[in-house]
Motif scaffolding. Structure first.
Motif, mmCIF file in Angstrom:
data_model
loop_
_atom_site.group_PDB
_atom_site.id
_atom_site.type_symbol
_atom_site.label_atom_id
_atom_site.label_comp_id
_atom_site.label_asym_id
_atom_site.label_seq_id
_atom_site.Cartn_x
_atom_site.Cartn_y
_atom_site.Cartn_z
ATOM 1 N N LEU A 137 53.783 16.689 13.362
ATOM 2 C CA LEU A 137 52.802 15.813 13.016
ATOM 3 C C LEU A 137 53.414 14.356 13.064
ATOM 4 O O LEU A 137 52.978 13.573 13.566
ATOM 5 C CB LEU A 137 52.737 15.920 11.384
ATOM 6 C CG LEU A 137 51.845 17.185 11.116
ATOM 7 C CD1 LEU A 137 51.657 17.413 9.728
ATOM 8 C CD2 LEU A 137 50.256 17.164 11.781
ATOM 9 N N PHE A 138 54.727 14.140 12.860
ATOM 10 C CA PHE A 138 55.397 12.825 12.796
ATOM 11 C C PHE A 138 55.442 12.535 14.513
ATOM 12 O O PHE A 138 55.298 11.269 14.824
ATOM 13 C CB PHE A 138 57.021 13.092 12.346
ATOM 14 C CG PHE A 138 57.054 13.515 10.963
ATOM 15 C CD1 PHE A 138 55.852 13.555 10.226
ATOM 16 C CD2 PHE A 138 58.384 14.136 10.569
ATOM 17 C CE1 PHE A 138 55.862 13.980 8.915
ATOM 18 C CE2 PHE A 138 58.203 14.579 9.138
ATOM 19 C CZ PHE A 138 57.088 14.349 8.325
ATOM 20 N N SER A 139 55.747 13.436 15.453
ATOM 21 C CA SER A 139 56.012 13.190 16.841
ATOM 22 C C SER A 139 54.476 12.951 17.305
ATOM 23 O O SER A 139 54.448 11.761 18.149
ATOM 24 C CB SER A 139 56.474 14.429 17.545
ATOM 25 O OG SER A 139 57.720 15.068 17.013
ATOM 26 N N ALA A 140 53.688 13.367 16.725
ATOM 27 C CA ALA A 140 52.297 13.240 17.285
ATOM 28 C C ALA A 140 51.754 11.699 16.668
ATOM 29 O O ALA A 140 51.250 11.012 17.420
ATOM 30 C CB ALA A 140 51.183 14.083 16.723
ATOM 31 N N SER A 141 52.204 11.252 15.733
ATOM 32 C CA SER A 141 51.791 9.880 15.246
ATOM 33 C C SER A 141 52.534 8.901 16.090
ATOM 34 O O SER A 141 52.086 7.681 16.136
ATOM 35 C CB SER A 141 52.419 9.941 13.779
ATOM 36 O OG SER A 141 53.545 9.754 13.461
ATOM 37 N N GLY A 148 54.198 -1.059 16.962
ATOM 38 C CA GLY A 148 55.144 -0.707 15.766
ATOM 39 C C GLY A 148 55.073 0.589 15.071
ATOM 40 O O GLY A 148 55.729 1.032 14.094
ATOM 41 N N THR A 149 53.943 1.388 15.676
ATOM 42 C CA THR A 149 53.856 2.729 14.992
ATOM 43 C C THR A 149 54.518 3.707 15.383
ATOM 44 O O THR A 149 54.574 5.042 14.658
ATOM 45 C CB THR A 149 52.309 3.478 15.446
ATOM 46 O OG1 THR A 149 52.477 3.424 16.771
ATOM 47 C CG2 THR A 149 51.226 2.494 14.856
ATOM 48 N N ASN A 150 55.822 3.630 16.233
ATOM 49 C CA ASN A 150 56.834 4.759 16.336
ATOM 50 C C ASN A 150 57.924 4.531 15.714
ATOM 51 O O ASN A 150 58.522 5.419 15.614
ATOM 52 C CB ASN A 150 57.079 4.311 18.027
ATOM 53 C CG ASN A 150 57.720 3.129 18.354
ATOM 54 O OD1 ASN A 150 56.708 2.107 18.477
ATOM 55 N ND2 ASN A 150 58.881 2.915 18.328
ATOM 56 N N THR A 151 58.007 3.502 14.805
ATOM 57 C CA THR A 151 59.453 3.272 14.285
ATOM 58 C C THR A 151 59.438 3.994 12.962
ATOM 59 O O THR A 151 60.566 4.722 12.868
ATOM 60 C CB THR A 151 59.433 1.769 13.670
ATOM 61 O OG1 THR A 151 59.228 0.945 15.004
ATOM 62 C CG2 THR A 151 60.832 1.339 13.203
ATOM 63 N N VAL A 152 58.628 4.153 12.136
ATOM 64 C CA VAL A 152 58.613 4.983 10.758
ATOM 65 C C VAL A 152 58.894 6.281 11.313
ATOM 66 O O VAL A 152 59.775 7.179 10.810
ATOM 67 C CB VAL A 152 57.526 4.586 9.652
ATOM 68 C CG1 VAL A 152 57.643 5.387 8.484
ATOM 69 C CG2 VAL A 152 57.426 2.991 9.469
ATOM 70 N N PRO A 153 57.925 6.930 11.856
ATOM 71 C CA PRO A 153 57.999 8.435 12.108
ATOM 72 C C PRO A 153 59.201 8.524 13.121
ATOM 73 O O PRO A 153 59.948 9.644 12.907
ATOM 74 C CB PRO A 153 56.975 8.725 13.090
ATOM 75 C CG PRO A 153 56.217 7.632 13.340
ATOM 76 C CD PRO A 153 56.651 6.456 12.552
#
Length: 203
Positions: A137-141, A148-153
């Motif tokens: 799920l984290f990888s999909a997000s 910037g959506t890649n940073t937190v996951p």
């Protein structure tokens, strides 16, 4: 070429990987071939580190699908990671890999100093399959096409990967909570945006 020794510190393993690389770029398949029996944790770490850099485009998109694919194998209980030919043929530049190793080393050393074997059941079957589900799920997000959506996951996957490598269930929990909170935030934000759009167009 010899594989990277298992007893080497994680930050040093990345530096050794860069030292062993030959040419201007290396494939994901080459990287995977250099890793020891804990290849799942190391490969997840290497793939997720570029995703931690805010507003970096290109490299996160290269590694996101392989990251999700490898995470899915943890969910399915596979013991050794594998990539199909199209994903394993993807390349990263040697310079980029070296820069990533240098920039991440201080942070990885801090995590290594904090971590120790504890709650290790979370890093072994069958509990690691639940961890694998979270990683998928984290990888999909990371693939969400927003700035910037890649940073937190990416951070979440790095922390979980370090937990798997160090047999530290506390790190696994911290990374899982961080990633789950991020997924929840995306869902709430998406639902709110959809509601606003419906209100705006009068539905």
């Amino acid at each position: 070429m010899a594989s990277i020794p298992q007893d080497m510190a994680i930050s040093d393993r990345l530096a050794q990987l860069v030292s062993d690389s030959d040419g201007e770029a290396v494939s994901l398949n080459w990287i995977l071939a250099q890793l020891h029996e804990r290849a799942f944790g190391l490969f997840l770490l290497i793939l997720a580190l570029p995703c931690c850099i805010p507003f970096l485009y290109g490299l996160p998109q290269i590694v996101a699908l392989p990251l999700m694919f490898v995470s899915g194998q943890i969910l399915l209980g596979r013991r050794v990671p594998w990539l199909p030919s199209k994903l394993s043929a993807r390349t990263v530049s040697t310079d980029g890999l070296g820069n990533l190793s240098r920039r991440s080393a201080p942070w990885l050393k801090r995590i290594e100093a904090f971590s120790r074997p504890r709650l290790s059941a979370l890093t072994h079957a069958p509990m690691d399959r639940l961890v694998g589900l979270g990683l998928v799920l984290f990888s999909a997000s990371i693939l969400v096409p927003l700035p910037g959506t890649n940073t937190v996951p990416g951070f979440a996957v790095v922390i979980v990967a370090m937990g798997l490598l160090q047999r530290d269930g506390v790190l696994v929990l911290i990374g899982t909570i961080l990633g789950t909170a991020w997924i929840g935030t995306l869902i709430i934000a998406g639902a709110t945006l959809a509601s606003l759009i419906k209100t705006w167009i009068g539905l």
